[in-house]
Design an enzyme around this catalytic site. Structure first.
Site, short mmCIF file in Angstrom:
data_model
loop_
_atom_site.label_atom_id
_atom_site.label_comp_id
_atom_site.label_asym_id
_atom_site.label_seq_id
_atom_site.Cartn_x
_atom_site.Cartn_y
_atom_site.Cartn_z
N GLU A 42 0.75 -1.11 -0.01
CA GLU A 42 -0.14 0.15 -0.01
C GLU A 42 0.75 1.32 -0.20
O GLU A 42 0.48 2.46 -0.63
CB GLU A 42 -0.90 0.01 1.14
CG GLU A 42 -2.12 -1.02 1.18
CD GLU A 42 -2.94 -0.74 0.02
OE1 GLU A 42 -3.08 0.27 -0.63
OE2 GLU A 42 -3.46 -1.79 -0.56
N TYR A 125 -6.61 5.92 4.74
CA TYR A 125 -6.68 4.79 3.59
C TYR A 125 -5.96 3.82 4.24
O TYR A 125 -6.53 2.77 3.86
CB TYR A 125 -6.27 5.68 2.36
CG TYR A 125 -5.85 4.70 1.58
CD1 TYR A 125 -6.87 4.07 0.82
CD2 TYR A 125 -4.44 4.01 1.25
CE1 TYR A 125 -6.70 3.06 -0.43
CE2 TYR A 125 -4.46 2.97 0.22
CZ TYR A 125 -5.51 2.44 -0.51
OH TYR A 125 -5.25 1.51 -1.24
N ASP A 143 -9.52 6.13 -1.84
CA ASP A 143 -8.50 6.45 -2.67
C ASP A 143 -9.08 7.06 -3.72
O ASP A 143 -10.25 7.37 -3.97
CB ASP A 143 -7.59 5.46 -2.98
CG ASP A 143 -8.09 4.46 -3.96
OD1 ASP A 143 -9.19 4.47 -4.30
OD2 ASP A 143 -7.32 3.55 -4.56
#
Ligand code: SF4
Length: 348
Positions: A42, A125, A143
């Site tokens: 990520e 996020y 996102d």
């Protein structure tokens, strides 16, 4: 505008899962629920596209297979692996967070959104992604891809780069998310945005949501998501005067409006469009001048020079205070000042 939210809430995830089962890409981090690996993927993907991020992901996993190995690494080696991705504070935070996981959580990642978000470099996020992918927590991710999909489907005009808009999107996602499969839901909606409802040339002709999509019905796909234009940056020239004898030095508190409000700095002469050395020469006697330094704020580029000076007229020091050099660390100062004090001791 027809409010199509209720239509969507009924069967959105079923339709989305059907699409996902036929269209998902085979990505390495989708085969694991190891929060360490998901976290690495990520953070890397926040910096680059999937195809470019893949080699970085493999290099990190190979060099540091566990969070402990990353925590024990030398920061310079982490920077080296990160080279080319830019924004080095992300690499620094990876290292810092790994150390915290090892030192404060016995090497085990926190298994909830609330625990994850306490780690450096992990915001809403990333905490939502890890907690849903690895621990099946019902936390919708938001996102750029998800913003685009939701804004087009529902015709949301609130700018996505205004913090207040997040709640509107989160509220909708909290209704849409499949409470039994939040991981699949999050992966599917991000994938839908990445490969189908793309920024340019979305595949509307073959879209599962075509009949309900607001942007499609208005033929306004390119109008969504809405963003407020960033303000244009302005350039300013700051001339700081270092005034004082012996251990005394003059500083001034900035006003409570504008940049760096209420922080301290040396007396300042702001030039109009260039460094105005002649103007300063008329005001004081210059002994030494620093090199120009650039300091970037969100909407301002500041160029600064520091001048060691003498023979300063008392009127120029109006509003300033005389303090001991040794007490400067006690005064709150902005980064341009603290950087100068750290790096340019010879001026003091
Ligand atoms: Fe996106 Fe087009 Fe589908 Fe609407 S119809 S969700 S704009 S791909």
């Amino acid at each position: 505008m027809k409010d199509n939210r209720l239509d969507f809430y009924k069967d959105f995830s079923i339709t989305l899962f059907h699409w996902y089962s036929h269209n998902q890409r085979d990505l390495p981090w989708r085969h694991t629920q190891d929060p360490y690996k998901v976290w690495l993927s990520e953070i890397i993907l926040q910096q680059t596209r999937v195809d470019q991020g893949m080699p970085y992901y493999y290099n990190f996993i190979e060099s540091y297979p566990t969070v402990s190995s990353l925590a024990n690494a030398h920061l310079d080696d982490v920077y080296k692996l990160w080279e080319g991705l830019g924004y080095y504070s992300r690499a620094r935070n990876l290292h810092k967070a790994a150390k915290i996981v090892v030192e404060q959580f016995n090497g085990v990642f926190p298994n909830s959104y609330n625990g994850l978000i306490t780690l450096p470099g992990i915001g809403d996020y990333t905490a939502s992604a890890i907690s849903s992918f690895c621990f099946n927590e019902v936390r919708p991710v938001l996102d750029g891809n998800v913003f685009r999909v939701i804004s087009r489907l529902f015709g949301i005009k609130e700018p996505i780069n205004k913090p207040a808009s997040r709640k509107i999107f989160k509220d909708i996602l909290n209704e849409l998310i499949d409470k039994h499969s939040p991981a699949s839901f999050n992966q599917a909606i991000m994938e839908f945005g990445a490969v189908h409802c793309k920024p340019k040339q979305p595949k509307c002709d073959e879209c599962i949501f075509q009949e309900k999509c607001f942007a499609f019905s208005m033929n306004k796909q390119s109008d969504y998501p809405v963003k407020v234009k960033p303000k244009k940056s302005i350039t300013r020239f700051f001339n700081y005067l270092i005034v004082g004898e012996g251990d005394d030095i003059w500083i001034k508190k900035r006003s409570n409006s504008g940049i760096w409000s209420n922080l301290h700095e040396f007396p300042l002469i702001e030039g109009q469009d260039i460094f105005n050395t002649e103007l300063i020469d008329e005001t004081v006697k210059i002994i030494k001048v620093s090199k120009a330094t650039k300091h970037i704020l969100s909407h301002q580029n500041i160029y600064a020079k520091f001048y060691r000076v003498k023979d300063v007229d008392a009127s120029f020091l109006e509003g300033c205070i005389k303090v001991k050099k040794s007490s400067l660390p006690d005064y709150a100062m902005h980064r341009l000042m603290t950087r100068f004090l750290e790096e340019e001791q010879s001026f003091m």
